[in-house]
Design an enzyme around this catalytic site. Structure first.
Site, PDB file in Angstrom:
ATOM      1  CE  LYS A 141      62.051   6.245 -54.256  1.00 38.38           C
ATOM      2  NZ  LYS A 141      62.045   5.463 -53.645  1.00 38.38           N
ATOM      3  CB  THR A 142      66.993   7.390 -52.381  1.00 41.29           C
ATOM      4  OG1 THR A 142      65.896   6.727 -52.763  1.00 41.29           O
ATOM      5  CG2 THR A 142      67.004   6.984 -51.197  1.00 41.29           C
ATOM      6  CG  ASP A 178      60.666   7.104 -50.710  1.00 40.70           C
ATOM      7  OD1 ASP A 178      60.163   6.969 -51.546  1.00 40.70           O
ATOM      8  OD2 ASP A 178      62.357   5.710 -50.243  1.00 40.70           O
ATOM      9  CD  GLU A 179      59.407   3.730 -53.149  1.00 43.37           C
ATOM     10  OE1 GLU A 179      58.209   3.287 -53.950  1.00 43.37           O
ATOM     11  OE2 GLU A 179      59.839   2.593 -53.524  1.00 43.37           O
ATOM     12  CD  GLN A 205      59.685   2.151 -59.766  1.00 40.46           C
ATOM     13  OE1 GLN A 205      60.530   1.273 -58.949  1.00 40.46           O
ATOM     14  NE2 GLN A 205      59.983   3.721 -60.591  1.00 40.46           N
ATOM     15  NE  ARG A 256      64.097  -1.885 -60.137  1.00 36.44           N
ATOM     16  CZ  ARG A 256      63.452  -1.199 -59.573  1.00 36.44           C
ATOM     17  NH1 ARG A 256      64.724  -0.853 -59.085  1.00 36.44           N
ATOM     18  NH2 ARG A 256      63.254  -0.124 -60.389  1.00 36.44           N
TER      19      ARG A 256
END
Length: 785
Positions: free
Chosen positions: A36-37, A258-259, A300, A659
Site C-alpha cells: 500500500k505505502t 492513506d488509511e 483493518q 503482522r
DNA sequence: GGACGGTGCATTTTT
DNA sequence: TGCACCGTCC
C-alpha cells in the site's frame, strides 16, 4: 531529469494501475501487506516525474505521524534513486557518501519541501495558522493565529471546571472523561451543540449539549482548539468563506488519503470540500488535472471508538466513483497480493475475517510458501503465559542465527498486559521496548514547561497559566488564585489580563501580591521576546528564570528522570530549529502537541517489541505472539453485547495475525489477575474458536476451543463470566455450517452467528443470492438434515 | 499554604 | 495494583 520508469516496472498489475492513475477519483482497496505505502509513494513520484505535477499541488494525508514520516522518507529515497540513475547511471548506494548527501539535499529542496505530507491534524493546523482569523463561529467566537492546542487532559480539565463550576452538576454522573468523549464524538460527526441537543433529547443529552456550549466558549476564551476542532474549524471556515476554500482548492489539485477506513465524517467533509470546491461529488465534474486517491482496507478499521467510520470507505464507489461493478469500474482497484506472510498465516487470517458480515469482498492471496505451523498455547495464568512466550523467544533466537531480538513482537489488547511480559524479559536479561504507554509530551515535567511556553505565546491560555502559576511553589496558593479567577470571570477577560495589571494584582492578591507581581513581570518579559528571540533561547530562559530546573534537581530521586526529560525537551527545541528554518515557538508548540508519539531515537535497536494491537497496525515482524485471547479481554468486555463492536475486535485480531511474516504464536491464560488481587477464571476467546483447526498446532490439550454453539455464544457474549450451567434450549442452538431452507431464498448455509440473548441473528449464505442476515425468531427457517 | 494519608476508582484502543 | 482526589492537620 531523464525519466526511468524503474519504480513502476517492479509493480504488479493492480499496483501499477493504482500508481499510474492520473485524474479523477480512485479508491484503492489495499489488503494487509499488499504494498500500500509503496503504491502511494510511487504514485506521488509518478505524478511529479511523469505527469509534471508541481509538488506544491499535492496533498498527502496520513493517519499517524509515523506514517507521514515514513512516506516522506520513502519518497525522498525514491527520488534520490531516480536521480542517481539518471545522473550517474548508478544506484544510489553505489555512489560516494558525499554524492548521496548532495543528491538527497537536492531532492529535498526541489521536491519534498513543497509537498504537503502529514496527518489530518498537522495539515489542518498549518491551514489554520494562515486563515483562522478569517473564521467566526456561529456563536460569534473567534481565534487568533497564536492559538494553543489542547490535549486530552487540557480538554478534560476545562470540561471538569464547567461541569462542577459553571453548571453545578454531579461529576460522578457527568464524569469529565465521558462528557469529553460525547462532545468529541459529536464534533467528529459534524454536530454543533444545537444539533447535538436535537439528536439527544434526554436530560443527559441536554445537559451535555449545554456543557458543549460552555466548552466551546471556554476554548475560545483560552484562544485554544482541541484535536477535533483542528479539523472541524477548517471545514466550517471553508463552508462560510468561498474565497478561502477556493484558494486551498486550487492549491491542492491532487489529494491522497492513506488509511481511508479511519476517516471520520469531518475528515471526509474536509477532503470533499477541498476536492470539489464545495460543489459536492455529484455536481463536480472538473477533474482535469485533479484527483482524489484514497487507500484503505475496511478489514483493518479499528478506530471506530474515535468516530472513524469505515462505511465512508465502503461508500466511495457510489459517492465519488462510477458505481460500476468490480469488473467494469475505473474508480476502484484492489490490491490482493500479499507479500508479507506465509500462506498458513494468511489462510488463518482470511478464515477469521470471513466471520464478519460488514466488509468489501476481498481475499488476500499469498505469494510466499506455506511456512511453519501456527501454535496455540493455553497457560495457567498470565505469568505462565509470559514464561511460555519468552521461552519460545529465547529458543527461536538461539536456534535461528538469522533471528534477532528485534524480529519478535508481542501484541496484546491492553497496555497493562505488558507487565507480565516485562517481568520475565527482565529476568532473562532480554532487551525489549514497550511502545506506547506514557508519552513524552504527557509527562508532568514536560507539560509544565510547555505550559510556560504556551502562556508566553498565547496569554489567553488560562489552562496553562493555572497549571504553572504556583509551579514550582512560589506562594501563590489556591485562595489567591480563586480571587484572581473570580475577577477574571466577572470581567469576562482572560485570567492573564488581571494578572498582568499590577494595580489589580495588588488589590486582589493580598499577602501574595509581591510574589504575584514578580511572576507577572517574569511572564511579561517572555511574551515581549516571543517575536524576536529564538525558541531555544526562550526555553532556556524559562527554565532558568522560573527556577524549574533547579527545583527538579533539588527534588531528584533515584528512579525518576525528570531532569533528563526536560533536558531532552531542550534538545528537541534545538533540533526543531535546525530542521525548520522558520521555526517559531508557536510552531514548535504545535509540533509538540501533534507529534505525541513515542518514537524516541533509541540507541538500542535490537530489542523485542511489546505493544498493543492498535499500535501494531502498519508494522510487520518475522515472529509475532498474540497473547491474552480470552473472552472479556480480547474481545474486550465492552464489546460483548454489540455485534458491530465484536466485528471491530475481530478486525483487530485480523490486524494482529497479519503482522506476522513467518511465525505466529497465539496464547491465552486460564486465570488472570485483574487490577487488585482478583484472579478471574477466563473463557478462551471466541476468535480462537473461529480459527481453522488444520493450521494450528496446540501445545496442550484443549488449547484451541471448539467452534462455539449458540449456547456457548449466548453465555459468553453476554457475560464475561459465563454461567456454564445455563441450559441451552434446543431450538435456538444454531451452529455455523448448518444447512437451512428459507422459504424465499431457498437453501443456504449459516456462516455466522452474532448478537446475544434476544438479539441473536444468523448470517446465512444463499448460493446465487448472497449473504443475508436473518433473525431466526421472526423468520421461519428450517434446518436441513 | 502545603504536607500527608485515606478512600475510591479504573484499564481499550489515540491524533 | 497504583493513581487521583479529598479532607485533615500543621
Amino acid at each position: 531529469m531523464v525519466i526511468t520508469a524503474d519504480f513502476i516496472s517492479q509493480l504488479n498489475s493492480s499496483q501499477r494501475q493504482a500508481v499510474e492513475h492520473f485524474c479523477g477519483p480512485l479508491l484503492v482497496v489495499a489488503g494487509a501487506g499488499s504494498g500500500k505505502t509503496r503504491a502511494l509513494t510511487a504514485r506521488i513520484a509518478n505524478l511529479i516525474l511523469n505527469r509534471r505535477v508541481d509538488p506544491g499541488n499535492i496533498l498527502a494525508v496520513t493517519f499517524t505521524n509515523k506514517a507521514a514520516r515514513e512516506m516522506k522518507e520513502r519518497i525522498e529515497r525514491l527520488f534520490a534513486e531516480q536521480e542517481a540513475l539518471s545522473r550517474h547511471s548508478k544506484p544510489l548506494h553505489m555512489l560516494p557518501e558525499q554524492e548521496q548527501v548532495q543528491l538527497r539535499s537536492y531532492v529535498y529542496k526541489n521536491f519534498l519541501k513543497e509537498l504537503w505530507v502529514g496527518t489530518f491534524h498537522s495539515l489542518c493546523s498549518r491551514i489554520l495558522r494562515f486563515d483562522i482569523e478569517k473564521y467566526q463561529s456561529p456563536a460569534g467566537q473567534s481565534w487568533t493565529r497564536n492559538f494553543s492546542i489542547f490535549d486530552e487532559s487540557d480538554a478534560q480539565s476545562l470540561i471538569k471546571s464547567i461541569v462542577i463550576g459553571q453548571m453545578n452538576l454531579d461529576d460522578r454522573k457527568f464524569n469529565p472523561r465521558s462528557v469529553r468523549f460525547a462532545i468529541s464524538n459529536a464534533k467528529n460527526q459534524g454536530l454543533d451543540p444545537n444539533e447535538y441537543e436535537e439528536a439527544n433529547q434526554t436530560f443527559k443529552g441536554r445537559a451535555i449539549a449545554e456543557v458543549y456550549r460552555y466548552y466551546q466558549k471556554g476554548l475560545a476564551a483560552n484562544n485554544a482548539l482541541d484535536f477535533d476542532d483542528l479539523i472541524r474549524l477548517p471545514v466550517q471556515l471553508f463552508r462560510q468563506n468561498a474565497q478561502v476554500l477556493d484558494y486551498w482548492h486550487r492549491r491542492f489539485r491532487h489529494i491522497l488519503v492513506d488509511e481511508y477506513q479511519d476517516t471520520n465524517r469531518t475528515q471526509y467533509d474536509l477532503i470533499q470540500l477541498l476536492a470539489t470546491n464545495g460543489q459536492g461529488n455529484q455536481k463536480f465534474d472538473d477533474w482535469q488535472n485533479r484527483s482524489v486517491f484514497v487507500v484503505g482496507d475496511a478489514d483493518q478499521s479499528i478506530y471506530s471508538f474515535r468516530a472513524a467510520d469505515f462505511t465512508i470507505l465502503m461508500g466511495f464507489q457510489t459517492e465519488f466513483g462510477d458505481g460500476k461493478t468490480d469488473d467494469d469500474t475505473e474508480t476502484l482497484v484492489k490490491l490482493e497480493e500479499n507479500y508479507r506472510s506465509t500462506s498458513n498465516i494468511l489462510d488463518v487470517a482470511n478464515h477469521l475475517i470471513e466471520n464478519n458480515t460488514e466488509r468489501i469482498d476481498k481475499v488476500l492471496r499469498a505469494t510466499r510458501g506455506t511456512g511453519d505451523a501456527i501454535f496455540c498455547h493455553r497457560a495457567d495464568n498470565e505469568a505462565m503465559e509470559a514464561e511460555y512466550v519468552i521461552g519460545q523467544i529465547r529458543n527461536l533466537e538461539l536456534k535461528n542465527p538469522e533471528l534477532n531480538w528485534k524480529d519478535f513482537a508481542v501484541l496484546y489488547r491492553t497496555n497493562i498486559q505488558s507487565r507480565a511480559m516485562e517481568e520475565v524479559l527482565t529476568r532473562f536479561g532480554i532487551p525489549y521496548k514497550v511502545v506506547g504507554g506514557l508519552r513524552f509530551y504527557e509527562r508532568r515535567e514536560i507539560k509544565d514547561v510547555l505550559a510556560y511556553l504556551r502562556l508566553a505565546v498565547n496569554p489567553a491560555d488560562s489552562v496553562s497559566l493555572k497549571r504553572i502559576i504556583n509551579v514550582p511553589r512560589r506562594g501563590i496558593g489556591k485562595t489567591t488564585l480563586d480571587n484572581l479567577d473570580k475577577a477574571a470571570a466577572e470581567l469576562e477577560v482572560p485570567l492573564w489580563d488581571i494578572i498582568k495589571d499590577e494595580t489589580s494584582l495588588k488589590t486582589l492578591a493580598g499577602r501574595a501580591s509581591k510574589r504575584a507581581i514578580a511572576f507577572s513581570r517574569m511572564v511579561s518579559s517572555w511574551q515581549e521576546r516571543v517575536e524576536t528571540a529564538s525558541p531555544s533561547e526562550l526555553v532556556q530562559e524559562v527554565l532558568e528564570s522560573t527556577g524549574y530546573l533547579a527545583d527538579l534537581k533539588s527534588k531528584e530521586t533515584e528512579d525518576d528522570n525528570r531532569f533528563e526529560n526536560v533536558e531532552e525537551l531542550y534538545r528537541g527545541v534545538v533540533q526543531f530549529e535546525e530542521e525548520n528554518e522558520d521555526a517559531t515557538l508557536s510552531t514548535f508548540l504545535a509540533n509538540a502537541a501533534l507529534n505525541s508519539d513515542n518514537e524516541k531515537n533509541n540507541d538500542e535497536n535490537n530489542q523485542v517489541t511489546l505493544m498493543t494491537l492498535h499500535a501494531s497496525k502498519g508494522l510487520e515482524f518475522p515472529v509475532v505472539f498474540l497473547v491474552g485471547l480470552e473472552q472479556g479481554l480480547f474481545p474486550s468486555f465492552r464489546s460483548l453485547e454489540d455485534a458491530a463492536a465484536i466485528e471491530e475486535e475481530r478486525r483487530l485480531c485480523y490486524v494482529g495475525i497479519t503482522r506476522a511474516q513467518d511465525r505466529l504464536f497465539i496464547s491465552h491464560a486460564r486465570e488472570r489477575r485483574t487490577y487488585g488481587n482478583m484472579r478471574e477464571v477466563s473463557t478462551p476467546s471466541i476468535f480462537l474458536s473461529e480459527l481453522p483447526r488444520d493450521y494450528i498446532m496446540t501445545t496442550v490439550p484443549s488449547a484451541l476451543p471448539d467452534r462455539w454453539t449458540t449456547t456457548t455464544r449466548k453465555a459468553n457474549l453476554k457475560n464475561p463470566q459465563p454461567n456454564l450451567n445455563a441450559p441451552g434450549t434446543h431450538e435456538d442452538d444454531w451452529s455455523v455450517g448448518a444447512s437451512v431452507i428459507h422459504k424465499a431464498f431457498g437453501a443456504g448455509k449459516v456462516t455466522h452467528i452474532f448478537g446475544a440473548g434476544n438479539k441473536i441473528c444468523l448470517a446465512i449464505h444463499f448460493p446465487g443470492i448472497g449473504k443475508k442476515i436473518i433473525d431466526p425468531r421472526t423468520t421461519t427457517i428450517d434446518r436441513l438434515g
